[in-house]
Design a protein around this motif. Sequence first.
Motif, mmCIF file in Angstrom:
data_model
loop_
_atom_site.group_PDB
_atom_site.id
_atom_site.type_symbol
_atom_site.label_atom_id
_atom_site.label_comp_id
_atom_site.label_asym_id
_atom_site.label_seq_id
_atom_site.Cartn_x
_atom_site.Cartn_y
_atom_site.Cartn_z
ATOM 1 N N GLY A 127 0.798 -1.220 0.000
ATOM 2 C CA GLY A 127 0.000 0.000 0.000
ATOM 3 C C GLY A 127 0.827 1.265 0.000
ATOM 4 N N ALA A 128 2.121 1.131 -0.257
ATOM 5 C CA ALA A 128 3.018 2.291 -0.270
ATOM 6 C C ALA A 128 3.238 2.741 -1.713
ATOM 7 C CB ALA A 128 4.343 1.938 0.393
ATOM 8 N N ALA A 129 2.219 3.387 -2.267
ATOM 9 C CA ALA A 129 2.249 3.747 -3.684
ATOM 10 C C ALA A 129 3.373 4.722 -4.022
ATOM 11 C CB ALA A 129 0.900 4.329 -4.099
ATOM 12 N N GLU A 130 3.620 5.684 -3.161
ATOM 13 C CA GLU A 130 4.667 6.674 -3.445
ATOM 14 C C GLU A 130 6.041 6.015 -3.513
ATOM 15 O OE1 GLU A 130 4.256 9.721 -0.529
ATOM 16 O OE2 GLU A 130 2.511 10.634 -1.502
ATOM 17 N N ALA A 131 6.314 5.109 -2.567
ATOM 18 C CA ALA A 131 7.591 4.389 -2.591
ATOM 19 C C ALA A 131 7.678 3.524 -3.847
ATOM 20 C CB ALA A 131 7.733 3.521 -1.341
ATOM 21 N N ASP A 172 9.654 -0.165 -20.772
ATOM 22 C CA ASP A 172 9.194 -1.531 -20.545
ATOM 23 C C ASP A 172 7.697 -1.488 -20.201
ATOM 24 O OD1 ASP A 172 8.571 -3.786 -18.367
ATOM 25 O OD2 ASP A 172 10.146 -4.504 -19.711
ATOM 26 N N PRO A 173 6.844 -2.156 -20.981
ATOM 27 C CA PRO A 173 5.394 -2.015 -20.773
ATOM 28 C C PRO A 173 4.915 -2.506 -19.415
ATOM 29 C CG PRO A 173 5.882 -3.745 -22.371
ATOM 30 C CD PRO A 173 7.154 -3.022 -22.120
ATOM 31 N N ASN A 174 5.515 -3.589 -18.908
ATOM 32 C CA ASN A 174 5.083 -4.101 -17.605
ATOM 33 C C ASN A 174 5.443 -3.148 -16.480
ATOM 34 O OD1 ASN A 174 3.973 -6.822 -18.292
ATOM 35 N ND2 ASN A 174 6.042 -7.120 -19.102
ATOM 36 N N LEU A 175 6.635 -2.564 -16.553
ATOM 37 C CA LEU A 175 7.022 -1.583 -15.544
ATOM 38 C C LEU A 175 6.134 -0.355 -15.601
ATOM 39 C CD1 LEU A 175 10.938 -1.681 -15.682
ATOM 40 C CD2 LEU A 175 9.483 -2.333 -13.760
ATOM 41 N N LEU A 176 5.797 0.071 -16.803
ATOM 42 C CA LEU A 176 4.920 1.241 -16.960
ATOM 43 C C LEU A 176 3.527 0.954 -16.394
ATOM 44 C CD1 LEU A 176 6.074 2.246 -20.541
ATOM 45 C CD2 LEU A 176 6.237 3.712 -18.510
ATOM 46 N N VAL A 177 3.032 -0.252 -16.627
ATOM 47 C CA VAL A 177 1.728 -0.634 -16.070
ATOM 48 C C VAL A 177 1.792 -0.681 -14.548
ATOM 49 C CG1 VAL A 177 0.165 -2.602 -15.809
ATOM 50 C CG2 VAL A 177 0.794 -1.812 -18.086
ATOM 51 N N ASP A 178 2.887 -1.209 -14.015
ATOM 52 C CA ASP A 178 3.033 -1.252 -12.555
ATOM 53 C C ASP A 178 3.044 0.160 -11.967
ATOM 54 O OD1 ASP A 178 3.163 -3.994 -12.646
ATOM 55 O OD2 ASP A 178 5.343 -4.095 -12.565
ATOM 56 N N ARG A 179 3.797 1.062 -12.610
ATOM 57 C CA ARG A 179 3.851 2.434 -12.090
ATOM 58 C C ARG A 179 2.507 3.126 -12.241
ATOM 59 N NH1 ARG A 179 8.388 6.689 -14.104
ATOM 60 N NH2 ARG A 179 7.054 6.715 -15.950
ATOM 61 N N ALA A 180 1.811 2.843 -13.330
ATOM 62 C CA ALA A 180 0.470 3.414 -13.516
ATOM 63 C C ALA A 180 -0.471 2.953 -12.411
ATOM 64 C CB ALA A 180 -0.081 3.020 -14.886
ATOM 65 N N THR A 181 -0.325 1.698 -12.003
ATOM 66 C CA THR A 181 -1.149 1.174 -10.909
ATOM 67 C C THR A 181 -0.920 1.975 -9.635
ATOM 68 O OG1 THR A 181 -1.060 -1.059 -11.866
ATOM 69 C CG2 THR A 181 -1.683 -0.880 -9.547
ATOM 70 N N ALA A 182 0.334 2.308 -9.381
ATOM 71 C CA ALA A 182 0.643 3.129 -8.197
ATOM 72 C C ALA A 182 0.031 4.517 -8.327
ATOM 73 C CB ALA A 182 2.160 3.224 -8.020
ATOM 74 N N HIS A 183 0.099 5.101 -9.520
ATOM 75 C CA HIS A 183 -0.518 6.418 -9.732
ATOM 76 C C HIS A 183 -2.028 6.350 -9.503
ATOM 77 C CE1 HIS A 183 2.908 8.744 -10.959
ATOM 78 N NE2 HIS A 183 3.207 7.943 -11.963
ATOM 79 N N LEU A 197 -3.019 6.504 -5.997
ATOM 80 C CA LEU A 197 -2.926 7.869 -5.473
ATOM 81 C C LEU A 197 -3.901 8.823 -6.168
ATOM 82 C CD1 LEU A 197 0.984 8.101 -5.255
ATOM 83 C CD2 LEU A 197 -0.623 7.862 -3.348
ATOM 84 N N GLU A 198 -4.745 8.271 -7.050
ATOM 85 C CA GLU A 198 -5.712 9.058 -7.826
ATOM 86 C C GLU A 198 -5.018 10.111 -8.687
ATOM 87 O OE1 GLU A 198 -8.865 10.503 -5.365
ATOM 88 O OE2 GLU A 198 -9.430 8.488 -4.680
ATOM 89 N N ALA A 235 -8.718 4.930 -15.231
ATOM 90 C CA ALA A 235 -8.245 6.308 -15.055
ATOM 91 C C ALA A 235 -9.124 7.288 -15.824
ATOM 92 C CB ALA A 235 -6.800 6.418 -15.520
ATOM 93 N N ARG A 236 -9.490 6.930 -17.049
ATOM 94 C CA ARG A 236 -10.328 7.822 -17.860
ATOM 95 C C ARG A 236 -11.725 7.955 -17.280
ATOM 96 N NH1 ARG A 236 -8.340 6.011 -24.001
ATOM 97 N NH2 ARG A 236 -6.821 7.706 -24.229
ATOM 98 N N LEU A 237 -12.248 6.887 -16.718
ATOM 99 C CA LEU A 237 -13.559 6.955 -16.067
ATOM 100 C C LEU A 237 -13.512 7.959 -14.924
ATOM 101 C CD1 LEU A 237 -16.421 5.979 -15.332
ATOM 102 C CD2 LEU A 237 -15.342 4.062 -14.100
ATOM 103 N N ASN A 238 -12.479 7.899 -14.123
ATOM 104 C CA ASN A 238 -12.360 8.813 -12.994
ATOM 105 C C ASN A 238 -12.087 10.245 -13.426
ATOM 106 O OD1 ASN A 238 -12.386 7.372 -10.160
ATOM 107 N ND2 ASN A 238 -11.421 5.951 -11.585
#
Length: 224
Positions: A110-114, A129-140, A143-144, A173-176
Motif C-alpha cells: 500500500g506504499a504507492a509513493e515508494a 518496458d510495458p510491464n514496468l509502466l503498467v506497474d507504475r500506472a497502478t501506483a498512480h 494515489l488518484e 483512469a479515464r472513467l475517474n
Amino acid sequence: MSILAFAAVSYALLQSVSAGIAQTEAARLDTCIARIDENPEEAYEDALAWSFEGNRPGARQCVALSLIALGQEAEGAARLEELANATDGGTLEQRALYLTQAGNAWLVAGAAEASIVTLTNALKIIPDDPNLLVDRATAHIMLEQWPEAISDLDAALQSSPGFGTAHHLRAEARLNKGDLDLALADVKAAMAAEPDNIDTLVLRGRVREAIRLSEVRIVPPQAE
C-alpha cells in the motif's frame, strides 16, 4: 611460462570459476524461489542459512522474497532496493529485476509513493518496458493521479499494442477523469484482449452507468 602467459591462464581459470559459482548460485536461487511457493517459512529459513555461508546476492534476494511471501512486504521491498544498490548487486538487468520486485512489493504494502520511486529507477535501466509502466500506472491510480497514470499507460500501449491490462487500467483512469467515451473504448479493447476477465466486465458496467447518468437531463419544473 612468461608472466603474461601465466596471467592469461590465471584470468581464464578465474573466469571459469566465476562462471561456475554464478551457475551454482542461480540453481540454488531457483530452488529457493520454488520453495517459497510451497512453504515460505521453510524458504526463509533456508535463505537465512544460505546467507550465513557468505551473504551472496542470491541468498539476500531469496530472503527478501520470502519475507514478502510471509506478508512483510515493506521489509522485503527495502531489502531488494538495498540489493539493487549494493556493490555486488550484479548486472544492470539483475538490478532492474530487484527494483521491479521491490516496486511491486511496495504496491502490495500500500506504499504507492515508494513504489513509484522504485519503479521509476527501474525504468531508468529498462526504458519503456510495458510491464514496468503498467506497474507504475497502478501506483498512480492508487494515489488518484489520473493524468500520470494515463501517460504511463499510453507509453505502455505504444510499446505493446493491445495490452489488455493497460487498456483496463487506462479505462479506470479515464472513467475517474470523466472521459467516458474514451473509457468505453478502452474497455472494449481490454475485453477484446481478455474476453473472460470478470474485472473488465464489472468496469464496463460502471462506465456504461456513468455514461447513462451523464445523459440524464434534469428538466426544470414548469412555472405555474
